[in-house]
Design a protein around this motif. Structure first.
Motif, PDB file in Angstrom:
ATOM      1  N   LYS A 104     -46.431 -13.186 -11.330  1.00 23.27           N
ATOM      2  CA  LYS A 104     -44.746 -12.782 -11.112  1.00 23.27           C
ATOM      3  C   LYS A 104     -44.072 -11.821 -11.952  1.00 23.27           C
ATOM      4  O   LYS A 104     -44.439 -12.378 -12.924  1.00 23.27           O
ATOM      5  CB  LYS A 104     -43.900 -14.080 -10.314  1.00 23.27           C
TER       6      LYS A 104
ATOM      7  N   VAL B 190     -49.206  -7.679   0.794  1.00 25.12           N
ATOM      8  CA  VAL B 190     -48.529  -7.069  -0.516  1.00 25.12           C
ATOM      9  C   VAL B 190     -49.065  -7.611  -1.715  1.00 25.12           C
ATOM     10  O   VAL B 190     -49.293  -7.258  -2.918  1.00 25.12           O
ATOM     11  CB  VAL B 190     -47.030  -5.918  -0.655  1.00 25.12           C
ATOM     12  N   ASP B 191     -48.598  -8.953  -1.362  1.00 25.68           N
ATOM     13  CA  ASP B 191     -48.459  -9.936  -2.170  1.00 25.68           C
ATOM     14  C   ASP B 191     -50.900 -10.426  -2.772  1.00 25.68           C
ATOM     15  O   ASP B 191     -50.462 -10.480  -3.872  1.00 25.68           O
ATOM     16  CB  ASP B 191     -48.135 -11.625  -1.721  1.00 25.68           C
ATOM     17  N   GLU B 192     -51.034 -10.307  -1.196  1.00 27.04           N
ATOM     18  CA  GLU B 192     -52.868  -9.995  -1.836  1.00 27.04           C
ATOM     19  C   GLU B 192     -52.973  -8.737  -2.706  1.00 27.04           C
ATOM     20  O   GLU B 192     -54.169  -8.973  -3.442  1.00 27.04           O
ATOM     21  CB  GLU B 192     -53.705 -10.294  -1.003  1.00 27.04           C
TER      22      GLU B 192
ATOM     23  N   ILE C  61     -39.041  -8.987  -6.109  1.00 30.05           N
ATOM     24  CA  ILE C  61     -38.989  -8.467  -4.755  1.00 30.05           C
ATOM     25  C   ILE C  61     -37.263  -7.443  -5.175  1.00 30.05           C
ATOM     26  O   ILE C  61     -36.500  -8.370  -5.787  1.00 30.05           O
ATOM     27  CB  ILE C  61     -38.316 -10.175  -3.771  1.00 30.05           C
TER      28      ILE C  61
ATOM     29  N   ALA D 178     -44.342 -13.430   0.251  1.00 30.57           N
ATOM     30  CA  ALA D 178     -44.581 -12.748  -1.441  1.00 30.57           C
ATOM     31  C   ALA D 178     -44.102 -13.326  -2.665  1.00 30.57           C
ATOM     32  O   ALA D 178     -42.488 -12.831  -2.732  1.00 30.57           O
ATOM     33  CB  ALA D 178     -44.109 -11.073  -1.593  1.00 30.57           C
TER      34      ALA D 178
ATOM     35  N   ASN E  32     -46.073 -14.010  -5.572  1.00 27.64           N
ATOM     36  CA  ASN E  32     -46.384 -13.591  -6.370  1.00 27.64           C
ATOM     37  C   ASN E  32     -45.394 -12.500  -6.846  1.00 27.64           C
ATOM     38  O   ASN E  32     -46.039 -11.987  -7.939  1.00 27.64           O
ATOM     39  CB  ASN E  32     -47.361 -14.180  -6.504  1.00 27.64           C
ATOM     40  N   THR E  33     -45.052 -11.774  -6.052  1.00 25.43           N
ATOM     41  CA  THR E  33     -43.907 -10.083  -6.547  1.00 25.43           C
ATOM     42  C   THR E  33     -42.599 -10.458  -6.166  1.00 25.43           C
ATOM     43  O   THR E  33     -41.989 -11.137  -5.875  1.00 25.43           O
ATOM     44  CB  THR E  33     -44.688  -9.556  -5.093  1.00 25.43           C
TER      45      THR E  33
ATOM     46  N   ALA F 132     -45.396  -8.269   3.789  1.00 24.67           N
ATOM     47  CA  ALA F 132     -45.543  -8.641   2.611  1.00 24.67           C
ATOM     48  C   ALA F 132     -46.890  -9.891   1.878  1.00 24.67           C
ATOM     49  O   ALA F 132     -46.603  -9.463   0.863  1.00 24.67           O
ATOM     50  CB  ALA F 132     -43.688  -9.719   2.421  1.00 24.67           C
ATOM     51  N   SER F 133     -46.840 -10.255   2.721  1.00 23.51           N
ATOM     52  CA  SER F 133     -48.174 -11.236   2.176  1.00 23.51           C
ATOM     53  C   SER F 133     -48.982 -10.360   1.709  1.00 23.51           C
ATOM     54  O   SER F 133     -49.287 -10.804   1.146  1.00 23.51           O
ATOM     55  CB  SER F 133     -48.386 -12.140   3.545  1.00 23.51           C
TER      56      SER F 133
ATOM     57  N   ILE G 101     -42.081  -5.120  -4.766  1.00 22.73           N
ATOM     58  CA  ILE G 101     -41.202  -5.060  -3.817  1.00 22.73           C
ATOM     59  C   ILE G 101     -40.126  -4.145  -3.030  1.00 22.73           C
ATOM     60  O   ILE G 101     -39.617  -5.311  -4.211  1.00 22.73           O
ATOM     61  CB  ILE G 101     -41.852  -6.473  -2.463  1.00 22.73           C
TER      62      ILE G 101
END
Length: 277
Positions: free
Chosen positions: A5, A35-37, A83, A78, A80-81, A32-33, A43
């Motif tokens: 992140k 995008v997190d992948e 936000i 998410a 690991n992203t 969100a999940s 985001i």
């Protein structure tokens, strides 16, 4: 893929190293999940949810409650992203005190990583107060959807020497106020390039050409999930809407012809049913 992140300080590091990154939208846990992948680093839970999720004609009707409601599941989906939460129209325009109170509420209730708001020179004193209060602020200039009507609707900004100079003044004021990054929307490429070179903080461009530090798109736009409307600056990297419609139609067809559910998708345990009638 192991995704790390981003942090606030990473934005500056990426700028200094000339490292490009990407910024997309999400408004719910599932998106969100997804995008997190992916490898996308940032985001935005944008007030564009007004049109994308709620069917409004503009962003103006979105409330703080709407934003908080949608940011919470995105943060969960998410981890690991990075936000950003969008401050809605009317939630920061009255006073610095109002802006600090609403931004603090958004951060505390959602655990998003920063807030984003629209405005230039006139908003710089408010941004400075917010930053002093410990709130990480992402700016937004150019086409600002919350005030697009007063800007003449959906149109390119900074297309004259005077308006280009005003954009640079706005950007410099936001930077001086302490914002750690700035979104620049719907401006000529040459103006965005000049802005990017003039600022120490990263410029996040949507419809701003290739020379910005980060490219921004609405996820539903880039995946081809909308029907007719497609802004000039949007490239559709997939056609998810068609795939979804095709899947729904196949479900409908197989239901009507009896091929679904087949034994593979049924519970086939034998049961001795007593005669009840």
């Amino acid at each position: 893929m192991t995704k790390k992140k981003m942090t606030i300080s990473d934005f500056q590091t990426y700028k200094e190293e000339g490292r490009k990154f990407t910024y997309v939208t999400a408004y719910d846990y599932t998106m969100a999940s997804i995008v997190d992948e992916s490898e996308c680093e940032v985001i935005l839970v944008g007030d564009s949810l007004a049109m994308v999720m709620l069917g409004y004609k503009s962003t103006v009707g979105v409330t703080m409650e709407d934003m908080i409601h949608h940011i919470k599941p995105v943060v969960k989906g998410a981890p690991n992203t990075f936000i950003a939460g969008d401050m809605p129209f009317g939630s920061y325009n009255v006073s610095a005190e109002q802006a600090i109170a609403n931004a603090s509420r958004m951060l505390m209730e959602t655990n998003c990583d920063c807030i984003k708001l629209e405005g230039g020179v006139d908003l710089a004193p408010t941004i400075a107060r917010m930053v002093k209060a410990g709130i990480p602020v992402m700016g937004h200039i150019g086409l600002t959807p919350q005030t697009s009507t007063s800007l003449g609707g959906f149109r390119v900004q900074g297309g004259t020497p005077e308006s280009a100079r005003k954009l640079i003044e706005d950007a410099k004021a936001i930077e001086a106020a302490g914002a750690f990054s700035i979104v620049v929307e719907c401006v000529p490429s040459v103006v965005a390039k000049e802005l990017t070179q003039a600022l120490r903080i990263p410029v996040l461009g949507i419809g701003a050409g290739p020379d910005v530090d980060c490219q921004v798109l609405v996820t539903q736009d880039l995946l081809g999930m909308y029907g007719d409307f497609k802004p000039k600056f949007v490239k559709q990297f997939a056609q998810i809407r068609k795939a979804m419609v095709d899947g729904l139609n196949l479900f409908h067809e197989e239901t009507l012809n009896g091929s679904f559910p087949s034994p593979e998708y049924s519970f086939n345990k034998a049961v001795d049913i007593p005669k009840l009638y």
